[in-house]
Write an enzyme that holds these catalytic residues in place. Sequence first.
Site, PDB file in Angstrom:
ATOM      1  N   LYS A   1     -18.440 -27.635  -9.415  1.00  0.00           N
ATOM      2  CA  LYS A   1     -18.720 -28.182  -8.043  1.00  0.00           C
ATOM      3  C   LYS A   1     -17.225 -27.224  -7.704  1.00  0.00           C
ATOM      4  O   LYS A   1     -16.357 -26.382  -8.110  1.00  0.00           O
ATOM      5  CB  LYS A   1     -18.406 -29.571  -7.591  1.00  0.00           C
ATOM      6  CG  LYS A   1     -18.897 -30.149  -6.781  1.00  0.00           C
ATOM      7  CD  LYS A   1     -20.426 -30.573  -5.845  1.00  0.00           C
ATOM      8  CE  LYS A   1     -20.807 -31.011  -4.684  1.00  0.00           C
ATOM      9  NZ  LYS A   1     -22.327 -31.630  -5.201  1.00  0.00           N
TER      10      LYS A   1
ATOM     11  N   ASP B   1     -24.176 -27.884  -0.486  1.00  0.00           N
ATOM     12  CA  ASP B   1     -23.828 -29.055  -0.177  1.00  0.00           C
ATOM     13  C   ASP B   1     -23.585 -29.433   0.899  1.00  0.00           C
ATOM     14  O   ASP B   1     -23.884 -28.713   1.619  1.00  0.00           O
ATOM     15  CB  ASP B   1     -22.556 -29.449  -1.466  1.00  0.00           C
ATOM     16  CG  ASP B   1     -22.580 -30.567  -1.336  1.00  0.00           C
ATOM     17  OD1 ASP B   1     -22.640 -31.698  -2.348  1.00  0.00           O
ATOM     18  OD2 ASP B   1     -21.363 -31.461  -0.781  1.00  0.00           O
TER      19      ASP B   1
HETATM   20  N1  GLU Z   1     -24.817 -30.003  -4.147  1.00  0.00           N
HETATM   21  C1  GLU Z   1     -26.264 -31.024  -4.799  1.00  0.00           C
HETATM   22  C2  GLU Z   1     -25.496 -32.261  -5.611  1.00  0.00           C
HETATM   23  O1  GLU Z   1     -24.549 -32.615  -5.189  1.00  0.00           O
HETATM   24  C3  GLU Z   1     -26.909 -30.136  -5.328  1.00  0.00           C
HETATM   25  C4  GLU Z   1     -26.517 -29.128  -6.697  1.00  0.00           C
HETATM   26  C5  GLU Z   1     -26.984 -28.043  -6.990  1.00  0.00           C
HETATM   27  O2  GLU Z   1     -28.231 -27.957  -6.570  1.00  0.00           O
HETATM   28  O3  GLU Z   1     -26.490 -27.755  -8.197  1.00  0.00           O
HETATM   29  O4  GLU Z   1     -26.097 -32.630  -6.814  1.00  0.00           O
END
Ligand code: GLU
Length: 445
Positions: free
Chosen positions: A125, A165
């Site tokens: 992340k 996100d």
């Molecule tokens: N931010 C999204 C999550 O919390 C998507 C992450 C992604 O597609 O890599 O899973």
Amino acid sequence: MYKLDEFMAELERKNPAQPEFIQAAREVVASVIDVVNNTPKYLNNKILDRIVEPERVVQFRVEWEDDNHQIQVNRGYRVQFNSAIGPYKGGLRFNKNVTVGTLKFLGFEQIFKNSLTTLPMGGGKGGADFDPVGKSDNEILRFCRSFMTELQKYIGPDTDVPAGDLGVGGREIGFMYGQYKRIRQENTGVLTGKGQTWGGSLIRPEATGFGALYFTNEVMKLNNDTLKGKRVIVSGFGNVAWGAVTKATELGAKVIAISGPDGYVLDEAGVSTPEKIAYMLELRSSNKNIVAPYAEKFGAKFVPGKRIWEVPCDIAFTAALQNELNGDDAKLLIKNGVKYAIEISNMGCTPEAIEAFQAAKIPFCPGKAVNAGGVAVSGLEMSQNAEHLKWAAADVDAQLHRIMENIFAACVKEGKQADGYVDYVKGANIAGFKKVADAMCELGY
Ligand code: GLU
């Protein structure tokens, strides 16, 4: 043998001032500790000690110029938490409250969520303490460029694949992908959530919300129930809420309330027409972060400064932020007759809220299982990019549906209690954990 309180005390000592990370870790460790203590290879391989430690945390300075020609400075991060089962994968969050602790919590959750999808993706992340609210398009562009100028050193289609996100949608992904391409001279699947004409997957924008409803539908079936005619409330009004409202309506439920930081909108007629749903998204992308204009436009009731959880409903969905639903909110929802509590946001409920729902035997489903459809379709976007193809929407949707059914089945398998009540938290944590732990054992230290 691991002891929960001892283990957590040491983790807190090592990670001061990271309460969200500690909260996420405590929940997972509490769920899996018996499995670990009863599995010699997990004990011998010190899996718990290793899995709570990120493989790498990158922090960098992001400098950009605002519209008044002033230099601004933010902090950028990428937490590369675990790559045992595949390249790091997870979104980028732009929000003024982002700290390394926030991103460690999200990166940690992502490990188990990505494992649950059955696709080969590790957990990561990133993001910045940049506040997109009130910024012009040009400011966003300059920030994204500067952010990617540094981030591109640490990512790649087989190394680490960021996505969106909170605060990072299609526009931001575009600006960042443009800068990556400019510097690296590569058209690759290094980011997901891309635009449809430059490598994006069909259904990715809808995937988190649609997936959440596919999961919910399975929960209903298990309880001999149906979504038809259910009164639903959804916190938030962004991309995730949009997908959830659209699919919930299609499956026969009635969404009667949505919310923003300014309060909630009560729309007894239902947030159902394409026009209303499109307006929700328009509001979101206006960079103002308020939901009140929806009520004015469609003649609904706006309740300023109040929490959406006071609205009596059958199903409550969290689709905004971590810890947005606390123990008191849960008790109020229960008193008002809520039948299902479903997180779509990551860690949307506090531990006290989860405890209240579970004590009342109300099915409670955690974000890491429910919202996994988003990252699952990101995984499918990576596959399409790797084979230089684009799949039809129906094919992607069918795969998403199948993946969500599998996640549901895995949660039930690992979380079903003696009395038949399903502990989806435990189920999701154990199912997600086992695959990663096995891979870590097989790869050696
Ligand atoms: N931010 C999204 C999550 O919390 C998507 C992450 C992604 O597609 O890599 O899973």
